[in-house]
Design a protein around this motif. Structure first.
Motif: not given
Length: 126
Positions: A70-89
């Protein structure tokens, strides 16, 4: 007051990917010390920490169970936080919640987060 809204949940096969988003509004600005985190919870279990990110400097911290997938990130200049979930189980199947707190320190305890979204369901089939 802070309002959080999650999106992006759904059904995916094991090994697949999903991207969750958390849109934050209200008194949550990047120049303040705010952290946004993702937690997850299955019915009847404790809400479990997944990942968190600082809105001030984008520093991150992950639970061992999702580190490297999983990778947590934020959009530049935006108050949005994303959670990219790979290789899900299949064991990643849960309701995922976005949470926020104002602090200079990372926290992985749910009780330290006063603001929560409504949750989004993630289901991973085997």
């Amino acid at each position: 007051q802070v309002h959080l809204e999650e999106s992006g949940g759904g059904l995916v096969q094991a090994g697949g990917s999903l991207r969750l988003s958390c849109a934050a509004s209200g008194h949550i600005l990047s120049q303040y010390n705010h952290f946004v985190a993702w937690f997850r919870q299955a019915g009847g279990t404790e809400r479990e920490f997944v990942a968190t990110i600082s809105l001030k400097d984008s520093s991150t911290f992950y639970a061992d169970s999702v580190k490297g997938r999983f990778t947590i990130s934020r959009d530049n200049g935006e108050n949005t936080v994303n959670l990219q979930m790979n290789s899900l189980k299949p064991e990643d199947t849960d309701v995922y919640y976005c949470a926020a707190r104002q602090s200079s320190r990372i926290a992985i305890t749910k009780d330290l987060y006063p603001y929560w979204g409504q949750g989004t369901q993630v289901t991973v089939s085997s």
